[in-house]
Design a protein around this motif. Structure first.
Motif, mmCIF file in Angstrom:
data_model
loop_
_atom_site.group_PDB
_atom_site.id
_atom_site.type_symbol
_atom_site.label_atom_id
_atom_site.label_comp_id
_atom_site.label_asym_id
_atom_site.label_seq_id
_atom_site.Cartn_x
_atom_site.Cartn_y
_atom_site.Cartn_z
ATOM 1 N N GLN C 336 -5.505 -12.110 10.206
ATOM 2 C CA GLN C 336 -4.882 -11.007 11.405
ATOM 3 C C GLN C 336 -3.656 -10.763 10.089
ATOM 4 O OE1 GLN C 336 -3.322 -13.375 14.841
ATOM 5 N NE2 GLN C 336 -4.798 -15.036 13.909
ATOM 6 N N LEU C 337 -2.760 -9.821 10.540
ATOM 7 C CA LEU C 337 -2.356 -9.105 10.048
ATOM 8 C C LEU C 337 -1.013 -8.325 10.523
ATOM 9 C CD1 LEU C 337 -4.793 -7.622 8.629
ATOM 10 C CD2 LEU C 337 -3.377 -7.569 7.010
ATOM 11 N N THR C 338 0.437 -8.337 10.011
ATOM 12 C CA THR C 338 1.595 -7.875 10.371
ATOM 13 C C THR C 338 1.593 -6.957 9.200
ATOM 14 O OG1 THR C 338 1.568 -9.886 12.236
ATOM 15 C CG2 THR C 338 3.237 -8.266 12.481
ATOM 16 N N TRP C 339 2.116 -5.708 10.130
ATOM 17 C CA TRP C 339 3.072 -4.689 8.721
ATOM 18 C C TRP C 339 3.217 -4.157 9.863
ATOM 19 C CZ3 TRP C 339 1.934 -2.692 4.481
ATOM 20 C CH2 TRP C 339 2.558 -1.151 4.473
ATOM 21 N N GLN C 340 5.147 -4.682 8.964
ATOM 22 C CA GLN C 340 6.612 -3.770 9.881
ATOM 23 C C GLN C 340 6.680 -2.806 8.871
ATOM 24 O OE1 GLN C 340 8.079 -8.123 9.729
ATOM 25 N NE2 GLN C 340 8.269 -7.723 11.929
ATOM 26 N N GLY C 341 6.646 -1.459 8.490
ATOM 27 C CA GLY C 341 7.087 -0.773 7.731
ATOM 28 C C GLY C 341 8.186 0.437 8.561
#
Ligand SMILES: NC(=O)c1ccc[n+]([C@@H]2O[C@H](COP(=O)([O-])OP(=O)(O)OC[C@H]3O[C@@H](n4cnc5c(N)ncnc54)[C@H](O)[C@@H]3O)[C@@H](O)[C@H]2O)c1
Ligand SMILES: NC(=O)c1ccc[n+]([C@@H]2O[C@H](COP(=O)([O-])OP(=O)(O)OC[C@H]3O[C@@H](n4cnc5c(N)ncnc54)[C@H](O)[C@@H]3O)[C@@H](O)[C@H]2O)c1
Ligand SMILES: NC(=O)c1ccc[n+]([C@@H]2O[C@H](COP(=O)([O-])OP(=O)(O)OC[C@H]3O[C@@H](n4cnc5c(N)ncnc54)[C@H](O)[C@@H]3O)[C@@H](O)[C@H]2O)c1
Ligand SMILES: NC(=O)c1ccc[n+]([C@@H]2O[C@H](COP(=O)([O-])OP(=O)(O)OC[C@H]3O[C@@H](n4cnc5c(N)ncnc54)[C@H](O)[C@@H]3O)[C@@H](O)[C@H]2O)c1
Ligand code: NA
Ligand code: NA
Lengths: 407, 407, 407, 407
Positions: C336-341
């Motif tokens: 799982q990935l969470t990207w906060q960009g």
């Protein structure tokens, strides 16, 4: 006329204290919403309001610290840590911060541990010959604060850096005996946080310990508080990961789901994090965070709490929790949480709430530990439950009962 | 002698039903722990025990379905979906599953929507001329079940696939009027789930709706239930993401933290997921999951609930929640959750609990909606609160009160 | 003397454009680090440097837009969206932003779709009788920009809001035929993005399409570009979730791990998000994000890409990816990935890089699609690979080859 | 006739070894897909195939261990750890596992550290008077394996538990000197992993070190390998979190995004995890996982790698990574990853791949470290890059070159 109340912060130049100072200035000017303040919330707000609580605009700040960084600089640092305070705050409230700065006195650092010693700046430390002398100096500062500012009442909140653990088994249970150790620096088992607590209690001022340090959390000091009819509360503000634990664990208990393990990994990068990076100091915090599950669940799953200092995060506490649990027929399942909270912004309103609530307790004639405040703390003194929902109910019921008494 | 109780499952060949069947067989043989069963948990267990609840070993299973897959095959499928049931379960309880299979009757599928129509197998559907005829057939099946198995009591639980929404505004408020529509297939506003509810109530058997379909959730059917002195409860078992919402949202309310948005993304791959992949059916579920926050928070943040069918996940519901909230001084913060739960294993024990509890309600002379069961449902009928902690307390208080009445 | 280059942005008042404007002003004053600029990075930087690329301090900004919000206001909005631009940026570069503002002309909005129509402000739209007339007006604006500012060269980058998809099957393959449709508003299959592309190419100016809209991505327009010896590149800047996919998917391929499903859920709250919230417009973006896996993996796992507008997030794109894959002996595993960009801060430096690189291509005599720029795009025209590592190598090799040619 | 090859596993009763044994049995029977095997994948597969690699059905297993648990029991344990092996595996391949069991010999445990000493069982340890005597015994076991099973070739793979670090500064650089220390138990700086390496090399058998222990990773042993014309490779199989790091870090480098901190928290619960829970042993692993970023990024961000043993997770390694990075204009952003992988199922196919590839290298006349195998390891000996994409290319190029040489 509105009574003037003083809020004395030990650790008055730290991150939480600076956020309290900015927030209070903003509240006074009507520039801040009351978000985050429990005593202004929909449930407790109306009940508290009827008890004539501390008014933000009549609250005067002062405190002790062992460092000299001006509050405006502390605030600017928070602004620049990814917006831990709104931009422009330090500038907007420069006058209020400077005024509070002038009311900060040198602190004492008795047996505070290596990481706190490294923080201490020359000229910011009151060097006392004995613990008793330190207490007397603290008390003198508190009383001067009240006199100089014509204060009707003063609340003391301990926000100092976390000290190493105290061997509580070695503490005498009676005040008479503990008091005797104060005249001998070598023989006194306490650390600075407890000296602050004793000074406040002896001055008749309610004392809140927002940190995991010992403070007033021992039988002998509680005896003193009850003797002097002073309220105290604490230990270790419950602002993030541990709050979530005490909210979620009851669900597992209600649903009879078996928690096999609960891992919590905390990273953050402020001064608090730096202090906690020292293993002696960290031990105190980990212990405080790690004890909440068994009383809720009724058994002790494997747990692991780690706290690491990652500088780039500043005041942003990021916590990853991994809960491994078992359901019907033994099927294993997982819940993961990531909490990205700003530590000071979470803590500061609770400091204001606690000042209000312990002041109400004191004014209503309570003494000793104020148990209904348990929900504010990770390691609440004398708590009947760790379940946050139950704690919140007890708080509401208690404030309602004060209302009842008042009417 | 222990009274024999029947548990009639509508949707008796589905994932939850198969897990109930395996779990019950395992409980009878003492091979399964009681993990996941609320009525066997530390809080409720002792209170329930004193009321002489349904005993697992005297519970007889039967039900309706519109498909023919044997229970053993349904169980094997769950075993192979990453262990949604322990390996070897289907084999270990082959006899019990085959016996339950023999008590499953063809169902009815009135206005059940396109996705359910696609599931229907020839020979598994009772084709009735009117809704009333369907109800009578269902009732006949229920009564035959009771008679053939010498059952003292029967509880009916609806576990059928989710139907499209019903336009509730168009439903007559009185049973007299609603009942009239039953003789006209074209004019009847109900769907199959409500026909099952009516049949159970007319047979004097308590009815639980574990799904988001309408079931008994309308004034007119509740009137019928009260007339006939029958208990009913529902709507939509609260097993995962929504459970977490009703556990966590109260924390934001207590702490006066402002929830700005709450996003929930659910993926899973069982038959339930396939049915919900159809937009008509999905609408019912999303509505049910999306309504819990405002009553807890006191305002309506932006919310988004999505449900998507990802075949590789099988029965493993994975839900990602992203909560964006604001603290003191408006500082924005984030909480993320990932829930990896096995849907059937979470639901099945609650079905057994609900059977026990509604049976107790019925035996204690209650009628109409059993409100203290609210905590089991996402869209509880007549609930006073959505806060899971408060609901759990109400449940305990209610069972305690039954004890009081009993003594 | 350093040649003066113009950078013409279509969508010149949007989030990316405002970030380009602020960033460029900061780079000119030496106030910004070159972080995020590929052409200033350790690998490509030295190679690019030797080719005498566009210098930030000789770059002049202009553009088209259909709205009137000043750039300073757009920048302030980003500052206030959790620091999508550093605080104080709009104020610090007020003069530069105002100057760029004066070089923005009304745009055209031919068949741009409902969400873009809703954005359009009176006075900001050039109403042309036919697509051809629109192209001629755009070209006139581009040439006036060059003349008025004594520019030696101009690069055009399309940053307009995403248009609905174009039915590419219906597009003629030859420019001769496509060109004919331009005189008939009813019969022309193109949308505004392609009119901008044609105008730039006819003016001899290289064209970059940073969006998923069609732009120059069809055979006939490519033929035109090759005829006129003009470079073009595109489609849809690869800045976040899709970038991660093209970085991670090759690992699954190399290790022979079978991806069973890949789910991506994107939430964000800026104007781009609002436009994409319209189903017609969203279709274009989802298609662009969803096509990258099969060419890398060699098979097509189940995929799901969702994009939702959550206002509180502003420019902060948060993406959750769930990858379900199978290893040895079929064991299923999860990443799982969470990207906060921050979307604009990720995109803006790439716009500057692309301007530099397509300008180099044009000066080195290339024409048509500049294939080595594939790694910058989600749906690269004429790409030989979707693997980001391979694309990065091709880019370095190409710039090295320009060096070779140059020496 | 197909040559018979032997695969000798040191740590032959461990989790990886048991998965190798089951997987090999399944491959021989055509019951397992080749998922997870790099040498059977789309890129490398065809190239390897042409070189007549080890055939799974002519591979004979043997090994050393210091414990006596039968392979079937080890396999059953994995089955029960949430399906780390498919259910029924141990039963299905009982004969093959028992056969391999009979070829496992007592190991040596020289200076292996406290956690390994705790594992050692009576009767499973060969007690040698000196390191040299231990080496000779190991070599005798290897040669007996080859003779007894009529093997044409043997590959040795070290899969023993992780030993404490060796002070490499104290190791002599020349084999002549290191060899001399072997006759003196007190003065020998090596640990068991290196004795196994020396024995294999002296027996002319290629040696792979899949663990972070020293093994053959020192100049003097490499000199020995080159003298004897034997191939070796290693150190520490790259199967999960570190693999992701070497896949993702190049993206940050290419895009010139500045990594400020990278935190990795690993939890798992198998025997490997237990051994690593001992601080002496953990130091070796953390060092191996923590060194990959600087060579890729060109600078050293703050990093933190933690590994904790959580029993309930069994073989399921769960790793949470938090990457804090800075983009254009200094805007801070975040990438989080959660990896839920089954450690043995990830490692076992690589062991088979490495056996095949080092056997090819040996047969093609290579000697010393086989550098193109770098991508398989966290701490590759003599690697030119840590970038996984680049390593994969080098591997393909090398196998292609063997093809070239072969043709
Ligand atoms: N969410 C939270 O931030 C949170 C929650 C629970 C507990 N706490 C605890 O609250 C305390 C304060 O946190 P912070 O983030 O403001 O930390 P901080 O390091 O920014 O502030 C602590 C301040 O205390 C001062 N100090 C240290 N020892 C002192 C002494 N003996 N006398 C007077 N001053 C002293 C330091 O100089 C510093 O200014 C810490 O102990 C922390 O662990 C914080
Ligand atoms: N955690 C959970 O699993 C959970 C939670 C809340 C609600 N629910 C709901 O419970 C229901 C059952 O879930 P499941 O996972 O067992 O689904 P499922 O698809 O495995 O089972 C549903 C069964 O109902 C049968 N059915 C459909 N329409 C019928 C009808 N009209 N008459 C008789 N049988 C009929 C189907 O053939 C199928 O066997 C669904 O509506 C689901 O949305 C499930
Ligand atoms: N990371 C990223 O931000 C990213 C990545 C890939 C693609 N994109 C795409 O880039 C584009 C710009 O993104 P943004 O965040 O700046 O969006 P934005 O909405 O802030 O800006 C778009 C601008 O284009 C203008 N516009 C719309 N139609 C126009 C027309 N026909 N002529 C002239 N101007 C027009 C709008 O008025 C607006 O000012 C979008 O299409 C987006 O999907 C963005
Ligand atoms: N993904 C992975 O599993 C992975 C990746 C990289 C490295 N590794 C390393 O591979 C090794 C094996 O992992 P595992 O999960 O199979 O662990 P394990 O504990 O299940 O197996 C190790 C085996 O080695 C045996 N052993 C220990 N010392 C020995 C000695 N001196 N001689 C002979 N046998 C000995 C033990 O008895 C045990 O059976 C560990 O060092 C681990 O750190 C594993
Ligand atoms: Na954008
Ligand atoms: Na392992």
């Amino acid at each position: 006329m509105t009574p003037r109340t003083g809020l004395w912060l030990v650790g008055a130049r730290g991150g939480i204290a600076a956020t309290v100072a900015v927030g209070l200035a903003a509240l006074k000017q009507g520039a801040a919403a009351t978000t985050g303040l429990v005593t202004e919330g929909p449930r407790l707000g109306p009940l508290v309001e009827r008890l004539d609580p501390i008014r933000w605009d009549s609250l005067v700040l002062g405190g002790h610290d062992i460092r000299s960084t001006p509050l405006a600089e502390a605030a600017r640092l928070l602004e620049n840590q990814n917006g831990a305070l709104p931009h422009g705050s330090a500038a907007a409230y420069a006058d209020e911060l400077a005024e509070a700065d002038r009311r900060i006195r040198p602190g004492v650092a008795f047996r505070s541990g290596p990481a706190i010693e490294r923080l201490t700046e020359a000229g910011c430390l009151h060097e006392a010959a004995t613990p008793r002398a330190a207490i007397d100096q603290i008390r003198a500062d508190l009383e001067a604060f009240a006199a100089d500012n014509s204060l009707d009442r003063v609340v003391v909140v301990f926000l100092g850096s976390t000290e190493p653990p105290v061997d509580t088994a070695s503490l005498p249970a009676r005040w008479e005996e503990l008091g005797k150790t104060l005249s001998d620096s070598a023989g006194c088992p306490l650390r600075a946080s407890s000296l602050y607590a004793i000074a406040a209690i002896e001055a008749g001022m309610p004392f809140v310990n927002f940190t995991p340090s010992l403070g007033s959390d021992c039988e002998a000091i509680d005896e003193l508080a009850r003797q002097r009819a002073v309220c105290h509360a604490g230990r270790d503000g419950k602002t993030g990961e541990t709050l979530l634990k005490t909210v979620l664990a009851p669900m597992f208990a209600e649903r009879n789901l078996e928690v096999m393990s609960w891992v919590g990994h905390n990273i953050f990068g402020n001064r608090d994090g730096e202090v906690l990076d020292d293993p002696e100091h960290k031990a105190t915090k980990v212990h405080s965070k790690d004890a909440v599950l068994p009383p809720i669940l009724g058994y002790a799953p494997q747990t692991l709490v780690s706290i690491e200092s990652i500088r780039s995060l500043g005041d942003w506490k990021t916590a990853w929790d991994h809960v491994h649990f078992r359901g019907f027929m033994g099927v294993p399942m997982t819940l993961q949480l990531t909490w990205q909270g700003c530590d000071s912004a979470l803590a500061a309103p609770l400091v204001l709430d606690l000042a209000r609530l312990i002041d109400l307790a004191q004014r209503h004639g309570e003494a000793g530990v104020v148990r209904p405040l348990a929900g504010f703390f990770k390691s609440p003194m004398g708590a009947s439950t760790s379940d946050f929902g139950a704690q919140s109910r007890e708080l509401v019921d208690w404030v309602a009962s004060l209302n009842g008494a008042a009417s």
